[in-house]
Design an enzyme around this catalytic site. Structure first.
Site, PDB file in Angstrom:
ATOM      1  N   GLY A 250       0.750  -1.253   0.000  1.00 47.84           N
ATOM      2  CA  GLY A 250       0.000   0.000   0.000  1.00 47.84           C
ATOM      3  C   GLY A 250       0.774   1.294   0.000  1.00 47.84           C
ATOM      4  O   GLY A 250       0.193   2.359  -0.256  1.00 47.84           O
ATOM      5  N   GLU A 288       3.815  -6.618   1.831  1.00 44.29           N
ATOM      6  CA  GLU A 288       3.596  -6.940   0.404  1.00 44.29           C
ATOM      7  C   GLU A 288       3.542  -5.700  -0.477  1.00 44.29           C
ATOM      8  O   GLU A 288       2.504  -5.397  -1.074  1.00 44.29           O
ATOM      9  CB  GLU A 288       2.244  -7.637   0.230  1.00 44.29           C
ATOM     10  CG  GLU A 288       2.048  -8.891   1.005  1.00 44.29           C
ATOM     11  CD  GLU A 288       0.591  -9.351   0.974  1.00 44.29           C
ATOM     12  OE1 GLU A 288       0.378 -10.561   0.906  1.00 44.29           O
ATOM     13  OE2 GLU A 288      -0.326  -8.506   1.017  1.00 44.29           O
ATOM     14  N   PRO A 289       4.627  -4.963  -0.593  1.00 38.77           N
ATOM     15  CA  PRO A 289       4.573  -3.768  -1.444  1.00 38.77           C
ATOM     16  C   PRO A 289       4.601  -4.127  -2.926  1.00 38.77           C
ATOM     17  O   PRO A 289       5.289  -5.062  -3.334  1.00 38.77           O
ATOM     18  CB  PRO A 289       5.862  -3.025  -1.062  1.00 38.77           C
ATOM     19  CG  PRO A 289       6.791  -4.089  -0.588  1.00 38.77           C
ATOM     20  CD  PRO A 289       5.948  -5.185   0.000  1.00 38.77           C
ATOM     21  N   GLY A 290       3.833  -3.407  -3.721  1.00 37.47           N
ATOM     22  CA  GLY A 290       3.842  -3.603  -5.171  1.00 37.47           C
ATOM     23  C   GLY A 290       4.220  -2.286  -5.831  1.00 37.47           C
ATOM     24  O   GLY A 290       5.334  -2.087  -6.302  1.00 37.47           O
ATOM     25  N   ARG A 291       3.261  -1.333  -5.776  1.00 32.29           N
ATOM     26  CA  ARG A 291       3.452  -0.042  -6.443  1.00 32.29           C
ATOM     27  C   ARG A 291       4.777   0.631  -6.051  1.00 32.29           C
ATOM     28  O   ARG A 291       5.524   1.090  -6.908  1.00 32.29           O
ATOM     29  CB  ARG A 291       2.292   0.877  -6.058  1.00 32.29           C
ATOM     30  CG  ARG A 291       2.269   2.184  -6.839  1.00 32.29           C
ATOM     31  CD  ARG A 291       1.263   3.167  -6.223  1.00 32.29           C
ATOM     32  NE  ARG A 291       0.009   2.575  -5.895  1.00 32.29           N
ATOM     33  CZ  ARG A 291      -1.074   2.555  -6.682  1.00 32.29           C
ATOM     34  NH1 ARG A 291      -1.034   3.134  -7.857  1.00 32.29           N
ATOM     35  NH2 ARG A 291      -2.187   1.990  -6.269  1.00 32.29           N
ATOM     36  N   ARG A 328      -5.179   3.734 -15.899  1.00 29.27           N
ATOM     37  CA  ARG A 328      -5.363   4.375 -14.591  1.00 29.27           C
ATOM     38  C   ARG A 328      -6.044   5.749 -14.651  1.00 29.27           C
ATOM     39  O   ARG A 328      -6.894   6.051 -13.806  1.00 29.27           O
ATOM     40  CB  ARG A 328      -4.039   4.450 -13.823  1.00 29.27           C
ATOM     41  CG  ARG A 328      -3.424   3.053 -13.570  1.00 29.27           C
ATOM     42  CD  ARG A 328      -2.286   3.075 -12.559  1.00 29.27           C
ATOM     43  NE  ARG A 328      -2.761   3.360 -11.217  1.00 29.27           N
ATOM     44  CZ  ARG A 328      -2.683   4.523 -10.636  1.00 29.27           C
ATOM     45  NH1 ARG A 328      -2.121   5.541 -11.259  1.00 29.27           N
ATOM     46  NH2 ARG A 328      -3.158   4.703  -9.434  1.00 29.27           N
ATOM     47  N   TYR A 332      -9.263   5.633 -12.412  1.00 32.53           N
ATOM     48  CA  TYR A 332      -9.161   6.237 -11.070  1.00 32.53           C
ATOM     49  C   TYR A 332      -8.922   7.740 -11.107  1.00 32.53           C
ATOM     50  O   TYR A 332      -8.477   8.310 -10.116  1.00 32.53           O
ATOM     51  CB  TYR A 332      -7.987   5.631 -10.284  1.00 32.53           C
ATOM     52  CG  TYR A 332      -7.822   4.144 -10.380  1.00 32.53           C
ATOM     53  CD1 TYR A 332      -8.754   3.275  -9.820  1.00 32.53           C
ATOM     54  CD2 TYR A 332      -6.707   3.605 -10.998  1.00 32.53           C
ATOM     55  CE1 TYR A 332      -8.565   1.909  -9.877  1.00 32.53           C
ATOM     56  CE2 TYR A 332      -6.518   2.224 -11.067  1.00 32.53           C
ATOM     57  CZ  TYR A 332      -7.462   1.387 -10.509  1.00 32.53           C
ATOM     58  OH  TYR A 332      -7.271   0.033 -10.573  1.00 32.53           O
ATOM     59  N   CYS A 359     -10.752   4.711 -28.960  1.00 31.90           N
ATOM     60  CA  CYS A 359     -12.046   5.270 -29.334  1.00 31.90           C
ATOM     61  C   CYS A 359     -12.948   5.449 -28.125  1.00 31.90           C
ATOM     62  O   CYS A 359     -13.940   4.721 -27.973  1.00 31.90           O
ATOM     63  CB  CYS A 359     -12.694   4.387 -30.383  1.00 31.90           C
ATOM     64  SG  CYS A 359     -11.660   4.263 -31.829  1.00 31.90           S
ATOM     65  N   TYR A 388       0.957  -1.173 -12.327  1.00 33.52           N
ATOM     66  CA  TYR A 388      -0.452  -1.181 -12.733  1.00 33.52           C
ATOM     67  C   TYR A 388      -0.685  -0.499 -14.089  1.00 33.52           C
ATOM     68  O   TYR A 388      -1.733   0.089 -14.314  1.00 33.52           O
ATOM     69  CB  TYR A 388      -1.334  -0.546 -11.644  1.00 33.52           C
ATOM     70  CG  TYR A 388      -1.193  -1.241 -10.308  1.00 33.52           C
ATOM     71  CD1 TYR A 388      -1.616  -2.551 -10.147  1.00 33.52           C
ATOM     72  CD2 TYR A 388      -0.619  -0.600  -9.217  1.00 33.52           C
ATOM     73  CE1 TYR A 388      -1.471  -3.209  -8.928  1.00 33.52           C
ATOM     74  CE2 TYR A 388      -0.473  -1.248  -7.985  1.00 33.52           C
ATOM     75  CZ  TYR A 388      -0.896  -2.555  -7.859  1.00 33.52           C
ATOM     76  OH  TYR A 388      -0.754  -3.206  -6.669  1.00 33.52           O
TER      77      TYR A 388
HETATM   78  N1  LLP Z   1      -1.369  -7.112  -0.987  1.00 35.70           N
HETATM   79  C1  LLP Z   1      -2.653  -7.260  -1.343  1.00 35.70           C
HETATM   80  C2  LLP Z   1      -3.473  -8.271  -0.698  1.00 35.70           C
HETATM   81  C3  LLP Z   1      -3.190  -6.422  -2.341  1.00 35.70           C
HETATM   82  O1  LLP Z   1      -4.469  -6.566  -2.678  1.00 35.70           O
HETATM   83  C4  LLP Z   1      -2.373  -5.446  -2.961  1.00 35.70           C
HETATM   84  C5  LLP Z   1      -2.919  -4.565  -4.000  1.00 35.70           C
HETATM   85  C6  LLP Z   1      -1.039  -5.349  -2.564  1.00 35.70           C
HETATM   86  C7  LLP Z   1      -0.563  -6.192  -1.562  1.00 35.70           C
HETATM   87  C8  LLP Z   1      -0.092  -4.359  -3.172  1.00 35.70           C
HETATM   88  O2  LLP Z   1      -0.470  -3.047  -2.933  1.00 35.70           O
HETATM   89  P1  LLP Z   1       0.469  -1.835  -3.380  1.00 35.70           P
HETATM   90  O3  LLP Z   1       1.726  -1.885  -2.553  1.00 35.70           O
HETATM   91  O4  LLP Z   1       0.773  -2.023  -4.818  1.00 35.70           O
HETATM   92  O5  LLP Z   1      -0.329  -0.632  -3.108  1.00 35.70           O
HETATM   93  N2  LLP Z   1      -4.890  -1.168  -9.771  1.00 35.70           N
HETATM   94  C9  LLP Z   1      -4.846  -0.190  -8.700  1.00 35.70           C
HETATM   95  C10 LLP Z   1      -4.185  -0.755  -7.476  1.00 35.70           C
HETATM   96  C11 LLP Z   1      -4.873  -1.995  -6.959  1.00 35.70           C
HETATM   97  C12 LLP Z   1      -4.167  -2.611  -5.791  1.00 35.70           C
HETATM   98  C13 LLP Z   1      -4.709  -3.956  -5.519  1.00 35.70           C
HETATM   99  N3  LLP Z   1      -4.100  -4.638  -4.432  1.00 35.70           N
HETATM  100  C14 LLP Z   1      -4.118   1.060  -9.197  1.00 35.70           C
HETATM  101  O6  LLP Z   1      -3.698   1.093 -10.342  1.00 35.70           O
HETATM  102  O7  LLP Z   1      -3.998   2.038  -8.466  1.00 35.70           O
END
Ligand code: LLP
Length: 438
Positions: A250, A288-291, A328, A332, A359, A388
């Site tokens: 997050g 669990e960082p992604g972004r 995005r 959003y 389109c 994303y």
């Molecule tokens: N763990 C779980 C269980 C999650 O559902 C997510 C993201 C993460 C970790 C990673 O979160 P992050 O660190 O990336 O914030 N498509 C949307 C974001 C959806 C996130 C879904 N879950 C966007 O483009 O903003």
């Protein structure tokens, strides 16, 4: 400053009026690989990985799991595996990608609110280390499949902690009406089922994820308080000692000057101080960082094409990509920062709206951005597109998905090939009865 606090990759440079990243001139990259083009800067990716490791180094029991949903390609997984990350996966496709990239599957955690029979089977066969069980149905299904295979699945329970964090409604997940996880009031029932009936599930801990693009650390503090108290309550009520806690991902990134995400070190301080305040036996923590791992490392290059001025004076400039490679803004209302890669010192500027080529009227990449006066052929660099974008890309309008290159030390390598027209029809078939008149 940690990498998630920068709009641009750390290797961005200005070179003779041109932008470069990882020592590669972006205009040359656009010529060589064509546009739209995703570019990933390896130094930024490795930099943020090290920032995470440093920030949490005092905390022995930390397990960092990259959330593959942000961007899952074989080369990215390989780099993050080298950097010591485990992986949060949510589908057979993500499981397969990490498996094929040579990851030790014990370092993989399987999330998701509707894992299928086939996906659970695959996960058990590959030896995925943890399942985050999301609901009653899944607990029964997993127990069933594990028992058929003579295996015991190590699980965490995904709970909804009832925390509101300030982010877009579509990317909030911790509030009580979320589609994800067990409500706190359901925990005793699921724990009883596991204790009494589900002999092939081994309950190890709790999991929560409160949302994405989060700028405040107080909600992590609150989340940890709830998780720790729940773990203590489960111990008292059920006599089960859980020593694992997954606090989700997050952490936000800086898309525009208006964004002010905290550095990883501040997140780490919040986690550590909450743990010291609330926990007696410090559990293993998963994060669990992604972004925040991959977003800043990525940019997208587009080529300018047509433009028009509408009554009232607004000028639209269209680029050769848009909502299919970056959904995005339309999903959003996400905001981005861009520069013109071939016009850095250009004096004459104008306010334009960068439109996509799809389109849909809603296919606008950036509204009202001040850029050097644009002409067809100019190369636009949109920052912070690592997360994303490709992972949510589509073939809308039957357009091929772009290529992705990895840049480092003045080298560029393709890590995802551009789709071809034949790729687009490769999964089509025509029933024989329609062919008979050919
Ligand atoms: N763990 C779980 C269980 C999650 O559902 C997510 C993201 C993460 C970790 C990673 O979160 P992050 O660190 O990336 O914030 N498509 C949307 C974001 C959806 C996130 C879904 N879950 C966007 O483009 O903003």
């Amino acid at each position: 400053m940690s990498e998630n606090q920068s709009i641009k990759p750390i290797t961005v440079k200005e070179n003779n009026n041109h932008l470069s990243i990882g020592g590669c001139d972006l205009v040359e990259l656009a010529e060589k690989y064509n546009t739209p083009l995703y570019v990933i800067d390896e130094a930024t990716l490795r930099g943020i990985s090290k920032s995470y490791k440093n920030a949490f180094k005092e905390y022995q029991n930390i397990r960092m799991m990259y959330a593959c949903k942000a961007l899952c390609t074989s080369a990215i997984i390989k780099i993050l595996n080298e950097e010591g990350f485990g992986f949060d996966v949510v589908s057979a496709g993500e499981i397969y990608t990490v498996y094929k990239a040579g990851v030790d599957m014990k370092k993989v955690l399987f999330n998701g609110n509707n894992k299928s029979y086939r996906e659970i089977e695959l996960a058990l066969e590959c030896g995925v280390g943890r399942f985050s069980v999301d609901n009653f149905y899944e607990a029964g299904l997993l127990n069933n499949i594990a028992s058929k295979k003579g295996k015991k699945a190590d699980i965490l329970l995904r709970i909804t902690p009832g925390i509101e964090c300030h982010t877009h409604d579509y990317i909030k997940t911790g509030q009580t009406d979320s589609k994800f996880g067990f409500d706190l009031s359901q925990i005793d029932d699921i724990v009883n089922l596991i204790k009494n009936d589900y002999k092939n599930l081994n309950l190890r801990g709790l999991h929560a994820h409160i949302g994405s693009q989060i700028f405040e650390t107080q909600c992590y503090y609150d989340e940890i308080e709830i998780l720790v108290k729940e773990i203590a309550r489960i111990k008292n009520t059920h006599g089960i000692l859980l020593n694992e806690m997954n606090i989700g991902g997050g952490l936000g990134v800086k898309y525009t000057e208006a964004d002010n995400p905290p550095p990883v070190s501040v997140l780490a301080q919040a986690v550590t101080s909450a743990m010291h305040k609330y926990a007696i036996d410090i559990p293993i923590i998963y994060i669990e960082p992604g972004r925040s791992i991959i977003s800043t490392a990525g940019v997208t290059l587009y080529k300018v094409g047509s433009s028009k001025v509408v009554p009232g004076g607004k000028r639209y400039v269209a680029v050769d990509g848009g909502m299919a490679d970056n959904p995005r803004p339309s999903m959003y209302q996400a905001k981005y920062t861009a520069e013109v890669a071939n016009k850095l010192n250009y004096k004459e500027t104008e306010k334009v709206t960068l439109a996509g080529r799809y389109c849909e009227s809603g296919d606008i990449l950036i509204e009202n951005i001040e850029l050097p006066k644009l002409e067809a052929g100019d190369i636009i660099c949109v920052y912070n597109t690592g997360a994303y974008n490709y992972s949510m890309a589509s073939n809308y309008n039957r357009v091929e998905k772009p290529a992705m290159v990895l840049v480092n030390n003045s080298h560029s390598d393709i890590i995802v090939y551009r789709e071809t027209l034949d790729d687009l029809i490769s999964k089509d078939d025509i029933p024989d009865r329609l062919k008979k008149n050919d």
